[in-house]
Design an enzyme around this catalytic site. Structure first.
Site, PDB file in Angstrom:
ATOM      1  N   THR A   1       0.845  -1.191   0.000  1.00 13.77           N
ATOM      2  CA  THR A   1       0.000   0.000   0.000  1.00 13.77           C
ATOM      3  C   THR A   1       0.877   1.236   0.000  1.00 13.77           C
ATOM      4  OG1 THR A   1      -1.668  -1.199   1.269  1.00 13.77           O
ATOM      5  CG2 THR A   1      -1.852   1.202   1.216  1.00 13.77           C
TER       6      THR A   1
ATOM      7  N   HIS B   1      -0.925   5.480 -14.849  1.00 15.91           N
ATOM      8  CA  HIS B   1      -1.503   4.322 -14.166  1.00 15.91           C
ATOM      9  C   HIS B   1      -2.997   4.278 -14.464  1.00 15.91           C
ATOM     10  CE1 HIS B   1       1.777   2.944 -11.395  1.00 15.91           C
ATOM     11  NE2 HIS B   1       2.244   4.149 -11.677  1.00 15.91           N
TER      12      HIS B   1
ATOM     13  N   LYS C   1      -6.183   4.603  -9.604  1.00 16.47           N
ATOM     14  CA  LYS C   1      -5.071   4.955  -8.711  1.00 16.47           C
ATOM     15  C   LYS C   1      -5.057   6.471  -8.533  1.00 16.47           C
ATOM     16  CE  LYS C   1      -0.079   4.485  -7.976  1.00 16.47           C
ATOM     17  NZ  LYS C   1      -0.251   4.019  -6.585  1.00 16.47           N
TER      18      LYS C   1
END
Length: 294
Positions: free
Chosen positions: A142, A200, A204
């Site tokens: 994470t 991305h 995200k």
């Protein structure tokens, strides 16, 4: 700081880390079969959660029948790609109860319990504290969390952890090379302008943790004032598909839901010389396999 991040990514932090480092002791070598490992896959029903779960099961590890998730996803049934897992909200009484039961069961059965964490930035530290309370080793990919505070939960505890913004061994190795160059040749690119662009999937929201780590090293090479906020984030399908007009590789349409394309460029002040570092990743398998290795 970048060197520390690479070390975190490449090594298991066995507590108490500081004492081990001070004594210069050799790493403890343990032989643990995959069948001895129980994985608590926190981050389901996210795509990375499923990819990691599948990779771990393929290696012969066992998935725990409970996992932490965000409040909106609590109770969501997992699909048939993996064994059934009950998703409970992190921070809830149910999570504490099930975590304690799981840790106790693994201890009684002689199993090694490892939590894998691909949740959300705001959950990273509370989850690290949860793992410390229940004595769970953990692998955390994470991004956006307070790494110093997360690290302290490990050094103050009796469990181990691998914490890295990127779980691909190859990309971590690249980060280590750039970091070493920055330490060996500081200001070698003085007067060069640094630009960074990364693409991305739209889901995200934060800046890539890998980009942040690489930027920290490149800043040492060019001695410039580049800030993380200067990283250009691409979260638009059309721009990803066309490669941001040549500044990035062109992302194949089938990988728009999961990709990581980065370009780091150092350009001389007069614009006559440019050095580029690129890495283009399609899908999530390289990260999932890195998690299973960790």
């Amino acid at each position: 700081m970048a060197a520390a991040r690479c070390a975190l990514a490449l090594a298991l932090l066995a507590a108490p880390t500081q004492a081990l480092a001070a004594r210069r002791r050799s790493p403890v070598r343990m032989s643990i079969a995959p069948s001895d490992v129980v994985v608590m896959m926190n981050g389901l029903p996210g795509k990375m959660g499923y990819s990691c779960a599948e990779a771990c099961v393929a290696r012969g590890m066992t998935l725990a029948d409970v996992a932490l998730t965000g409040e909106p996803f609590a109770g969501t049934p997992t699909d048939d790609r993996i064994p059934k897992v009950d998703l409970v909200a992190g921070g809830s009484d149910e999570a504490e109860k099930r975590g304690a039961e799981l840790a106790k069961k693994c201890k009684e059965q002689g199993k090694v319990l490892v939590a894998v964490d691909f949740t959300a930035p705001q959950a990273a530290l509370p989850n690290a504290e949860y793992y410390a309370r229940h004595g769970m080793h953990f692998v955390m990919g994470t991004t956006g969390g307070d790494y110093d505070a997360i690290g302290k939960t490990v050094t103050d505890g009796k469990h181990g952890a691998v914490v890295a913004p990127n779980m691909s061994k190859q990309i971590v190795a690249m980060q280590a090379v750039v970091d070493q160059a920055a330490r060996d040749f500081p200001n070698a690119f003085a007067g060069y302008d640094l630009t960074v662009i990364e693409s991305h999937q739209k889901a995200k929201v934060d800046t890539s943790g890998t980009a942040k780590a690489v930027v920290a090293s490149l800043k040492e090479l060019n001695g410039g004032g580049f800030q993380v906020e200067d990283v250009e984030k691409v979260r638009n399908d059309e721009t990803s598909l066309n490669g941001a007009n040549g500044r990035l590789g062109k992302v194949p349409s089938e990988h728009l839901p999961g990709h990581a394309y980065h370009t780091y460029a150092l350009t001389s002040g007069d614009g006559t010389v440019t050095f580029e570092l690129r890495h283009n990743v399609n899908g999530r398998s390289t990260y999932a396999e890195g998690v299973a290795d960790a």
